[in-house]
Design a protein around this motif. Structure first.
Motif, PDB file in Angstrom:
ATOM      1  N   ALA A   3      68.867 -16.692 -55.200  1.00 40.39           N
ATOM      2  CA  ALA A   3      67.940 -16.223 -54.167  1.00 40.39           C
ATOM      3  C   ALA A   3      68.679 -15.754 -52.921  1.00 40.39           C
ATOM      4  O   ALA A   3      68.168 -14.937 -52.156  1.00 40.39           O
ATOM      5  N   PHE A   4      69.892 -16.277 -52.707  1.00 39.05           N
ATOM      6  CA  PHE A   4      70.650 -15.910 -51.511  1.00 39.05           C
ATOM      7  C   PHE A   4      71.815 -14.978 -51.841  1.00 39.05           C
ATOM      8  O   PHE A   4      72.713 -14.803 -51.035  1.00 39.05           O
ATOM      9  N   LEU A   5      71.759 -14.417 -53.047  1.00 37.85           N
ATOM     10  CA  LEU A   5      72.838 -13.531 -53.477  1.00 37.85           C
ATOM     11  C   LEU A   5      72.999 -12.343 -52.539  1.00 37.85           C
ATOM     12  O   LEU A   5      74.101 -11.980 -52.147  1.00 37.85           O
ATOM     13  N   THR A  41      70.964 -26.515 -60.934  1.00 40.08           N
ATOM     14  CA  THR A  41      69.917 -26.228 -59.947  1.00 40.08           C
ATOM     15  C   THR A  41      70.464 -25.392 -58.802  1.00 40.08           C
ATOM     16  O   THR A  41      69.834 -24.423 -58.357  1.00 40.08           O
ATOM     17  N   VAL A  42      71.645 -25.762 -58.308  1.00 40.41           N
ATOM     18  CA  VAL A  42      72.234 -25.042 -57.175  1.00 40.41           C
ATOM     19  C   VAL A  42      72.582 -23.611 -57.565  1.00 40.41           C
ATOM     20  O   VAL A  42      72.407 -22.676 -56.773  1.00 40.41           O
ATOM     21  N   ALA A  44      78.869 -38.915 -68.941  1.00 38.42           N
ATOM     22  CA  ALA A  44      78.693 -38.735 -67.496  1.00 38.42           C
ATOM     23  C   ALA A  44      78.594 -37.268 -67.079  1.00 38.42           C
ATOM     24  O   ALA A  44      77.655 -36.874 -66.385  1.00 38.42           O
ATOM     25  N   VAL A  45      79.577 -36.467 -67.517  1.00 37.59           N
ATOM     26  CA  VAL A  45      79.668 -35.086 -67.017  1.00 37.59           C
ATOM     27  C   VAL A  45      78.426 -34.272 -67.379  1.00 37.59           C
ATOM     28  O   VAL A  45      77.901 -33.512 -66.559  1.00 37.59           O
ATOM     29  N   ARG A  46      77.949 -34.435 -68.596  1.00 37.00           N
ATOM     30  CA  ARG A  46      76.813 -33.625 -69.049  1.00 37.00           C
ATOM     31  C   ARG A  46      75.594 -33.848 -68.165  1.00 37.00           C
ATOM     32  O   ARG A  46      74.909 -32.921 -67.779  1.00 37.00           O
ATOM     33  N   ASN A  47      75.317 -35.118 -67.844  1.00 33.36           N
ATOM     34  CA  ASN A  47      74.172 -35.406 -66.976  1.00 33.36           C
ATOM     35  C   ASN A  47      74.444 -35.019 -65.527  1.00 33.36           C
ATOM     36  O   ASN A  47      73.524 -34.664 -64.789  1.00 33.36           O
ATOM     37  N   ALA A  48      75.707 -35.115 -65.133  1.00 32.13           N
ATOM     38  CA  ALA A  48      76.047 -34.763 -63.754  1.00 32.13           C
ATOM     39  C   ALA A  48      75.949 -33.263 -63.502  1.00 32.13           C
ATOM     40  O   ALA A  48      75.904 -32.828 -62.347  1.00 32.13           O
ATOM     41  N   LEU A  49      75.897 -32.456 -64.573  1.00 34.76           N
ATOM     42  CA  LEU A  49      75.841 -30.997 -64.406  1.00 34.76           C
ATOM     43  C   LEU A  49      74.463 -30.508 -63.960  1.00 34.76           C
ATOM     44  O   LEU A  49      74.345 -29.399 -63.437  1.00 34.76           O
ATOM     45  N   LEU A  50      73.422 -31.317 -64.170  1.00 37.52           N
ATOM     46  CA  LEU A  50      72.065 -30.851 -63.851  1.00 37.52           C
ATOM     47  C   LEU A  50      71.908 -30.383 -62.404  1.00 37.52           C
ATOM     48  O   LEU A  50      71.353 -29.307 -62.162  1.00 37.52           O
ATOM     49  N   PRO A  51      72.353 -31.153 -61.399  1.00 33.79           N
ATOM     50  CA  PRO A  51      72.220 -30.655 -60.012  1.00 33.79           C
ATOM     51  C   PRO A  51      72.990 -29.365 -59.767  1.00 33.79           C
ATOM     52  O   PRO A  51      72.555 -28.518 -58.987  1.00 33.79           O
ATOM     53  N   VAL A  52      74.143 -29.197 -60.456  1.00 30.48           N
ATOM     54  CA  VAL A  52      74.918 -27.957 -60.282  1.00 30.48           C
ATOM     55  C   VAL A  52      74.143 -26.770 -60.839  1.00 30.48           C
ATOM     56  O   VAL A  52      74.134 -25.684 -60.241  1.00 30.48           O
ATOM     57  N   THR A 108      66.940 -21.254 -65.279  1.00 26.55           N
ATOM     58  CA  THR A 108      67.450 -22.547 -64.818  1.00 26.55           C
ATOM     59  C   THR A 108      66.651 -23.689 -65.437  1.00 26.55           C
ATOM     60  O   THR A 108      67.224 -24.687 -65.903  1.00 26.55           O
ATOM     61  N   ASP A 109      65.333 -23.552 -65.468  1.00 30.33           N
ATOM     62  CA  ASP A 109      64.500 -24.593 -66.072  1.00 30.33           C
ATOM     63  C   ASP A 109      64.786 -24.730 -67.567  1.00 30.33           C
ATOM     64  O   ASP A 109      64.802 -25.835 -68.107  1.00 30.33           O
ATOM     65  N   LEU A 110      65.001 -23.592 -68.242  1.00 27.40           N
ATOM     66  CA  LEU A 110      65.288 -23.644 -69.670  1.00 27.40           C
ATOM     67  C   LEU A 110      66.651 -24.264 -69.949  1.00 27.40           C
ATOM     68  O   LEU A 110      66.833 -24.977 -70.951  1.00 27.40           O
ATOM     69  N   VAL A 111      67.605 -24.006 -69.063  1.00 22.95           N
ATOM     70  CA  VAL A 111      68.952 -24.579 -69.242  1.00 22.95           C
ATOM     71  C   VAL A 111      68.909 -26.097 -69.096  1.00 22.95           C
ATOM     72  O   VAL A 111      69.700 -26.814 -69.717  1.00 22.95           O
ATOM     73  N   TYR A 112      67.980 -26.620 -68.278  1.00 24.98           N
ATOM     74  CA  TYR A 112      67.835 -28.074 -68.139  1.00 24.98           C
ATOM     75  C   TYR A 112      67.706 -28.735 -69.501  1.00 24.98           C
ATOM     76  O   TYR A 112      68.338 -29.755 -69.794  1.00 24.98           O
ATOM     77  N   ALA A 113      66.828 -28.162 -70.324  1.00 22.83           N
ATOM     78  CA  ALA A 113      66.561 -28.763 -71.633  1.00 22.83           C
ATOM     79  C   ALA A 113      67.776 -28.703 -72.549  1.00 22.83           C
ATOM     80  O   ALA A 113      67.948 -29.549 -73.423  1.00 22.83           O
TER      81      ALA A 113
END
Length: 310
Positions: free
Chosen positions: A244-246, A237-238, A227-235, A296-301
């Motif tokens: 961008a708002f740093l 992304t955020v 569960a946790v590994r897949n749930a991390l994807l939206p985090v 971020t895109d590379l971390v997705y994989a």
């Protein structure tokens, strides 16, 4: 993979180029004259010939397109130019002096936010509709709604003025980092916790999680391995989106606590029409955003092997 990274870098280069032009145009459209500000807003009396000589020295008497091409060419060679206001001081030196302060604040704030928000968000998602879940939701809403400048001022009043525990400004010791980092981390914690909770709830209702439970796996194994590994994807992304708002969050915090970082340098340079500094900072931040989005895109994989970048 290589083709994808190359294409994204080319797209990023185009974005940075357009942002540099937009920033150049906006700075030239702003009211005021940098030479007039350089001379103390008219307090230093000089002749028109001397004014013209100063403009010629900085290239301000040339057509706008020539000014841009000269600045962009120097930037590509690593020459950021010299500050118009702090005469003789290289822009690169000013930026390098400010970067460590901003970088340390944001790294500490991000680590604190992730350390607190991820476990709390997971627990709130697992124990949905419990007292912990309600408290987490209320805390997240408060953290998102609370303005950074107000929170920073309240911390100064409480811990510096009333209790006299922490310095109200500056970074003379590690005590000076506590309140700025806490202000920066609070909003991030609120966002990460809310995203992690929602993502955990969604993942726990997926078929593969039910299958793992039907196999007789222990609940903590189901949670951590599936569960946790897949749930991390939206985090993830955020986190990339927050880059961008740093600057916007850092400007407020560095101004409230009088810290010599990138945000304060940017604000001072805009107010004083220091073209070279503002344009260089914007380009650097644009490059940072492009690189962060690519990472971020590379971390997705890495987080989810089902995702293949093509």
């Amino acid at each position: 993979m290589l083709r994808y990274i190359t294409l994204r870098l080319l797209q990023g280069a185009l974005v940075v180029f357009l942002i540099s032009i937009l920033t150049f145009v906006i700075m030239r459209l702003m009211p005021g004259d940098p030479v007039y500000l350089l001379l103390g807003e008219g307090q230093v009396r000089i002749s028109q010939e001397q004014m013209a000589a100063i403009r010629s020295r900085w290239g301000l008497d040339r057509p706008y397109h020539e000014q841009y091409l000269i600045w962009a060419g120097n930037l590509l060679r690593g020459d950021f130019g010299e500050s118009l206001i702090r005469t003789g001081v290289p822009v690169r030196q000013m930026i390098f002096e400010a970067i460590p302060v901003t970088a340390e604040l944001n790294i500490y704030a991000l680590l604190l936010a992730l350390t607190v928000s991820l476990p709390v968000g997971i627990l709130a998602g697992v124990r949905r509709n419990s007292l912990l879940d309600y408290a987490t939701s209320a805390g997240s809403a408060l953290g998102i709604a609370m303005p950074n400048f107000w929170f920073g001022l309240m911390l100064i009043v409480l811990f510096s003025v009333v209790l006299n525990w922490l310095p109200p400004y500056g970074l003379k010791s590690w005590h000076g980092y506590i309140m700025p980092v806490l202000v920066l981390a609070t909003e991030q914690m609120a966002v990460f916790t809310r995203v992690m909770r929602s993502s955990t709830i969604e993942v726990l209702n997926q078929d593969y999680v039910r299958t793992a439970r039907a196999k007789g796996l222990a609940e903590h194994v189901v949670l951590l391995r599936h569960a946790v590994r897949n749930a991390l994807l939206p985090v993830v992304t955020v986190i990339g989106f927050n880059i961008a708002f740093l600057l916007s969050g850092t400007i407020v915090v560095e101004t409230v606590f009088a810290l010599p970082g990138i945000g304060r340098l940017f604000t001072d340079s805009v107010l004083r029409l220091d073209y070279q500094v503002v344009q260089s900072l914007v380009v650097i931040l644009a490059v940072l955003v492009v690189v962060a989005n690519l990472l971020t895109d590379l971390v997705y994989a890495v987080v989810d092997p089902r995702i293949r970048i093509e």
